[in-house]
Structures are given as C-alpha cells and as structure tokens.
Design an enzyme around this catalytic site. Structure first.
Site, PDB file in Angstrom:
ATOM      1  N   PHE A 159      -8.872   7.887  -1.156  1.00 25.44           N
ATOM      2  CA  PHE A 159      -9.056   8.253  -2.155  1.00 25.44           C
ATOM      3  C   PHE A 159      -8.960   6.990  -3.431  1.00 25.44           C
ATOM      4  O   PHE A 159      -9.601   7.184  -4.463  1.00 25.44           O
ATOM      5  CB  PHE A 159      -8.066   9.324  -2.901  1.00 25.44           C
ATOM      6  CG  PHE A 159      -6.639   8.979  -3.092  1.00 25.44           C
ATOM      7  CD1 PHE A 159      -6.175   8.467  -4.437  1.00 25.44           C
ATOM      8  CD2 PHE A 159      -5.680   9.001  -2.109  1.00 25.44           C
ATOM      9  CE1 PHE A 159      -4.963   7.846  -4.534  1.00 25.44           C
ATOM     10  CE2 PHE A 159      -4.367   8.533  -2.260  1.00 25.44           C
ATOM     11  CZ  PHE A 159      -4.053   7.940  -3.713  1.00 25.44           C
ATOM     12  N   LYS A 183     -16.847  10.306   6.289  1.00 25.40           N
ATOM     13  CA  LYS A 183     -16.037  11.064   5.610  1.00 25.40           C
ATOM     14  C   LYS A 183     -15.136  10.504   4.735  1.00 25.40           C
ATOM     15  O   LYS A 183     -14.346   9.802   4.813  1.00 25.40           O
ATOM     16  CB  LYS A 183     -15.040  11.701   6.832  1.00 25.40           C
ATOM     17  CG  LYS A 183     -13.807  13.006   6.042  1.00 25.40           C
ATOM     18  CD  LYS A 183     -12.860  13.025   6.919  1.00 25.40           C
ATOM     19  CE  LYS A 183     -11.765  13.913   6.182  1.00 25.40           C
ATOM     20  NZ  LYS A 183     -11.291  13.206   5.168  1.00 25.40           N
ATOM     21  N   GLY A 223     -11.674  14.507  10.011  1.00 26.07           N
ATOM     22  CA  GLY A 223     -11.476  13.245  10.931  1.00 26.07           C
ATOM     23  C   GLY A 223     -11.192  13.359  12.245  1.00 26.07           C
ATOM     24  O   GLY A 223     -11.489  12.495  13.022  1.00 26.07           O
ATOM     25  N   SER A 240      -3.337   5.917   5.549  1.00 26.26           N
ATOM     26  CA  SER A 240      -1.848   5.727   5.555  1.00 26.26           C
ATOM     27  C   SER A 240      -1.678   5.205   7.104  1.00 26.26           C
ATOM     28  O   SER A 240      -2.481   5.644   7.883  1.00 26.26           O
ATOM     29  CB  SER A 240      -1.174   6.961   5.368  1.00 26.26           C
ATOM     30  OG  SER A 240      -1.425   8.079   6.444  1.00 26.26           O
ATOM     31  N   THR A 241      -0.468   4.549   7.532  1.00 29.69           N
ATOM     32  CA  THR A 241      -0.201   4.520   8.712  1.00 29.69           C
ATOM     33  C   THR A 241      -0.199   5.527   9.472  1.00 29.69           C
ATOM     34  O   THR A 241      -0.528   5.555  10.675  1.00 29.69           O
ATOM     35  CB  THR A 241       1.160   3.430   8.647  1.00 29.69           C
ATOM     36  OG1 THR A 241       0.933   2.361   7.988  1.00 29.69           O
ATOM     37  CG2 THR A 241       1.629   3.088  10.194  1.00 29.69           C
ATOM     38  N   GLY A 244      -3.341   6.565  10.653  1.00 29.67           N
ATOM     39  CA  GLY A 244      -4.165   5.643  11.550  1.00 29.67           C
ATOM     40  C   GLY A 244      -3.424   5.676  12.720  1.00 29.67           C
ATOM     41  O   GLY A 244      -4.348   5.428  13.681  1.00 29.67           O
ATOM     42  N   GLU A 261      -7.581  -0.045   8.635  1.00 23.24           N
ATOM     43  CA  GLU A 261      -6.851  -0.480   7.430  1.00 23.24           C
ATOM     44  C   GLU A 261      -6.066   0.449   6.945  1.00 23.24           C
ATOM     45  O   GLU A 261      -6.475   1.458   6.349  1.00 23.24           O
ATOM     46  CB  GLU A 261      -7.986  -0.930   6.331  1.00 23.24           C
ATOM     47  CG  GLU A 261      -9.126  -1.900   7.071  1.00 23.24           C
ATOM     48  CD  GLU A 261      -8.596  -3.198   7.148  1.00 23.24           C
ATOM     49  OE1 GLU A 261      -7.562  -3.556   6.537  1.00 23.24           O
ATOM     50  OE2 GLU A 261      -9.354  -4.036   7.478  1.00 23.24           O
ATOM     51  N   LEU A 262      -4.490   0.194   7.111  1.00 24.53           N
ATOM     52  CA  LEU A 262      -3.747   1.200   6.684  1.00 24.53           C
ATOM     53  C   LEU A 262      -2.508   0.503   5.632  1.00 24.53           C
ATOM     54  O   LEU A 262      -2.920   0.134   4.916  1.00 24.53           O
ATOM     55  CB  LEU A 262      -2.837   1.229   8.186  1.00 24.53           C
ATOM     56  CG  LEU A 262      -3.787   1.723   9.305  1.00 24.53           C
ATOM     57  CD1 LEU A 262      -3.043   1.974  10.551  1.00 24.53           C
ATOM     58  CD2 LEU A 262      -4.761   2.968   9.059  1.00 24.53           C
ATOM     59  N   GLU A 395       6.276   2.318   2.204  1.00 20.95           N
ATOM     60  CA  GLU A 395       5.333   2.349   1.247  1.00 20.95           C
ATOM     61  C   GLU A 395       5.387   3.593   0.347  1.00 20.95           C
ATOM     62  O   GLU A 395       5.179   4.592   0.650  1.00 20.95           O
ATOM     63  CB  GLU A 395       4.018   2.238   1.991  1.00 20.95           C
ATOM     64  CG  GLU A 395       2.801   2.013   0.668  1.00 20.95           C
ATOM     65  CD  GLU A 395       1.390   1.958   1.571  1.00 20.95           C
ATOM     66  OE1 GLU A 395       0.470   1.214   1.044  1.00 20.95           O
ATOM     67  OE2 GLU A 395       1.301   2.541   2.353  1.00 20.95           O
TER      68      GLU A 395
END
Length: 509
Positions: A159, A183, A223, A240-241, A244, A261-262, A395
């Site tokens: 987002f 997606k 997803g 997010s990790t 991922g 890309e996390l 994070e």
C-alpha cells in the site's frame, strides 16, 4: 474529494460497480476503499475469485508468445506510450495516490514521476538487453550468452507505494518480453485499477492482446494462488518480511523464481564530523515522510556522543514545526497512517518503548477533532533508546524515530547499524573522507543501499533497489535489475567439420 480525478482516469463507473472490464475488474466479493485522509469511502471494488484468476492466467498464457515475438525496441515503444499517458494523468493519479494511501500530494506526484522515469529507463533498456561473448577452448567454435523472456511475471505490491513499485516491475518485465499479472494492495485498489486502465488503453490503441497485463484484487488468498502457481515464472513481491517468507517458501517448493523486497530497519549514522543542518533535514524527512510508512524510512539515528546533545535539541525544535493534517493541503508535512490497525501498532510500539526502558522525548498521540475524523492521524515520536531493545529491532510502520548514542570510532556505529535482521537502506552523515569510505567498504554497511550525506529515504530509479538479510535480497528498478525478468542461456556454435570435446576428452570409435 477525488470525483473529478476518478472521472479523468476513467474509473468512476468502475468504482460505482457498473463496469466489468474483462481482465481488470472482477466479480467476487467487494472491497471498500476507505481513505485514511477523511475516513470516507471512495469506491467499491470486486475481489478476484478463483474462476476470475484462472481466466486471467489463461489470457496471459495466450498473450505471452505473441508479446515475446515482438522485437524488444517495439516493446519499448509501448512502454514509451505508457509514459506519455502517465504524464497526461500525473496530477490526477498523484492526487488519487495521496487520497487513497494518505501520503502528501507532493509525494503522490513524486511517485507518479517515478513511474514516468522508469518508463524512460525501460525504453532505453529495450535496445540494451545485452548478452556476452567469450572465447571457446575448442577451435572454430563460438560461445555466447543471451537472455530470453521468462513468460508470466506476477507482481505483488504494498500500500505504501501503490503505483511506483508496480511500474518498476511492469516496465522492465514488459520490455524483456514478459506478460504481467498484478495483485495490488487491498488497501489501495483504486490506484491499481487506474494504472491498469491507463496501460490497457495503450494496448487497445496498438491492437495488442489484453492479456499482456492483468490485475487481480483481494487479500492474502490471491497472493497465495500466485505463489503456488507454477504457471507464474517469476513472482516479485513487496511487503513485510513475514509475508515474504511465506511467498519464498511457496515459490521455492515448486522451484520457482521469486524477487523479494521486504522490511527495512534503516539507520543514519551521525559522526562527530557531520553537518548538523543537513543531518536534521535528512533525519526529519526520512522519519516522518509518508508518516514513516516507507520501507526506506529512517527508524534509527545513531549519533556520536560529541554531537548527540546538539542533534537531540535540533530534532526537538524541528519536530515542533511539523504540521499534521490533510495531505492534499500542501502546507502540511505529514498525513495519516494507512488505517486504524496501523494506529494500533503505533500505540503498541510506544508502550513497548517505555516498558523496555526507553525515554520518549516527543510524545505520541492519536489526534482528534476537526480534520482528524478518520482517527488515523498521529503525532511523530522521538525516543532515546538502546539498539538492543526488542522494539528497536522490529520494524514499526509509523513515524517513530529512535535516537541512539555511540562512542568511539565509526566502526562502533556501523556495528550498531548492522545489528538488526533487516538490511535495506543506510546512511552516514560525515565530512570525513576516511569515515565515508570505511562505511562504504566491505567492513561497513551491510545494506543493499548505503548513502553518504543524504538520508535513507528516496531512491533514484537509475540504481538497483533492494536489500540484504531479511529484506529479501531482491533488486528492482535500475542498473542490471532487468536480468531478474529473463532467463539466461549459454550457446556454443561449432562451425568446423570436426567434433572436438571440451577439456581435451577423446572419444573415438
């Protein structure tokens, strides 16, 4: 608030549920797009059900061979036309991004400009998909490597950058000869539809198959379909990790390719030789830009003890000048968090900071009253902490900046910076050449991005974007990131009348 923009983007009727574009609108359950700016609903979008998904994958499979047969420069021409349309729609799309996601209008415009820039990059790239030649050990043989399209590239975006990250992937995938299935985030579905509509217009105008680009809308189940689908040749996922790791496991179980890309837990190191004014500018924008919801947001400020008090006091002064409010009002610096769940995470983090021994210098709160009806506006926080605190190691997608003191040489600060699980972006503020070079050496930052005298947030499209460790290891956007979207092939041609074997092997009969 954005009715005019939706109309100019050609998606007003879609949001009302009266249009069902064949491959960019679905017939499943409904998602309501609720703006964090004012809490109002801006549209309803149908989710992709399994039959919709099978239909769009079939369309992609039909289109992929025709698209791959086009010479790469011709594919680049299609991307050039996409860039021209984005220029025409920059203001409207930028406002939609700002309203649906909550980032400032200037950042929304910047995100669309990033799309335009990557289109320009991809157009040039379409004439530079280079292979390599090498000498063969066998006489009258030639060896070379070349790259071919993968087929179908799946894109899962988050987002916080609802349009730019799609463009990074889509433009490169397209010029490389792939078709795409996207997606977008279920939190910003109108942005996804708007982008697909713009690209679909280009495809129609050039009499190209609709299945070259498709979108699917929904939550984690969609997803998951993509991750488990062996018809998806590459799945590029941003988020997010935690997400991922799930994607990586599913794709790896079918021996597929993923580009991840996390998360980020980015730090600016401020040495005793830093320029104070530049440091404060970099830290404040890095920490509060997009309300701290960038993967490259500055989470930690690691400051040398000689400059610590000055940096702390300057930060407090700068934060007192920040204006929080409607991001479409260009006098405001900070907009809302994406939703009330993000606010809960923000409040939880504040409790943990205090519980774990941190000292909050600028206290946080959820803002109430006129202009804050969505309950998504929060006050940015600065807290003195230790790097090892569990909350600091995590994070948190919110405007919370951790202030950490270090003593001694720059190597001590780098050690603190690297002692987190994530490895996306990093920065050092120093006018000392030796410190800067040490930071950029193999002994320095372990992140995919390492900057000197600029912040952690805001990357140009010319360089490859991505990080190490729990950030996923992927690279998107510039440099040679295009290679991730292609399969590599080594070719050997024998133009002699003999058949010598490699390594001098003899095989006579």
């Amino acid at each position: 608030m954005i009715e005019k923009e939706l109309k100019s983007l050609g998606i007003a009727n879609i949001c009302e549920g009266t249009s069902t574009g064949k491959h960019w609108f679905s017939n499943g359950e409904t998602i309501v797009s609720t703006s964090p700016v004012d809490g109002k609903n801006s549209g309803r979008v149908s989710c992709t059900d399994k039959s919709d998904y099978e239909r769009l994958v079939a369309a992609a499979r039909t289109a992929k061979q025709e698209w791959a047969n086009f010479p790469a420069p011709q594919r680049g021409e299609i991307v050039r036309q996409l860039g021209e349309k984005l220029r025409l729609h920059k203001s409207a799309l930028g406002k939609l991004v700002s309203y649906e996601m909550g980032k400032s209008y200037q950042e929304g415009l910047g995100e669309v400009q990033e799309m335009i820039d990557i289109c320009d990059f991809a157009v040039g790239l379409s004439r530079q998909l280079y292979g390599f030649t090498m000498h063969s050990e066998r006489p009258e043989h030639r060896m070379y490597e070349q790259y071919h399209p993968l087929g179908i590239v799946g894109i899962i975006s988050a987002f916080n950058f609802p349009v730019a990250v799609w463009a990074w992937n889509a433009t490169l995938a397209l010029v490389c000869g792939n078709v795409i299935i996207w997606k977008g985030s279920e939190k910003t579905p109108l942005c996804s539809i708007a982008c697909q509509k713009i690209l679909a217009e280009v495809l129609i105008e050039n009499s190209l198959p609709e299945g070259i680009s498709s979108i699917c809308t929904g939550a984690a189940d969609v997803g998951r379909w993509m991750a488990e689908d062996n018809r998806i040749d590459l799945l590029s996922a941003t988020g997010s990790t935690k997400m991922g790791k799930q994607v990586a496991a599913s794709v790896a179980s079918r021996l597929g390719k993923s580009l991840l890309e996390l998360g980020g837990n980015n730090a600016i190191i401020v040495t005793a030789h830093a320029d104070l004014k530049m440091t404060i500018m970099a830290a404040v924008f890095g920490a509060v830009g997009t309300a701290g919801q960038r993967c490259t947001s500055t989470r930690r400020l690691i400051v040398h003890e000689d400059l610590y008090a000055q940096v702390r006091d300057a930060l407090i002064g700068a934060y007192q000048q920040l204006k929080i409010g409607n991001p479409l009002n260009t006098t405001n610096h900070i907009g809302p968090l994406i939703d009330v769940d993000a606010v809960k995470n923000y409040l939880s983090a504040l409790k943990e900071i205090k519980k774990q021994g941190g000292k909050i210098l600028i206290d946080g709160e959820v803002l109430k009253g006129e202009g804050y009806e969505s309950n998504c506006y929060v006050r940015p926080v600065v807290a003195e902490v230790e790097n090892h605190y569990a909350i600091v190691q995590k994070e948190t997608f919110a405007p919370i900046l951790y202030l950490i003191k270090y003593r001694g040489e720059v190597s001590e600060a780098i050690k603190l910076q690297n002692e987190v699980a994530q490895g996306l972006s990093s920065s050092i503020m120093t006018n000392n050449l030796q410190e800067a070079e040490y930071f950029l050496s193999h002994r320095g930052s372990d992140c995919g991005i390492a900057n000197v005298n600029i912040g952690t947030s805001g990357a140009e499209i010319g360089g490859a974007f991505g990080g190490e460790k729990e950030t996923g290891g992927g690279r998107e956007s510039g440099s040679d990131a295009w290679k991730a979207y292609m399969r590599r092939q080594t070719n050997t041609i024998n133009y002699s009348n003999a058949l010598p074997l490699a390594q001098g092997i003899k095989f006579d009969f």
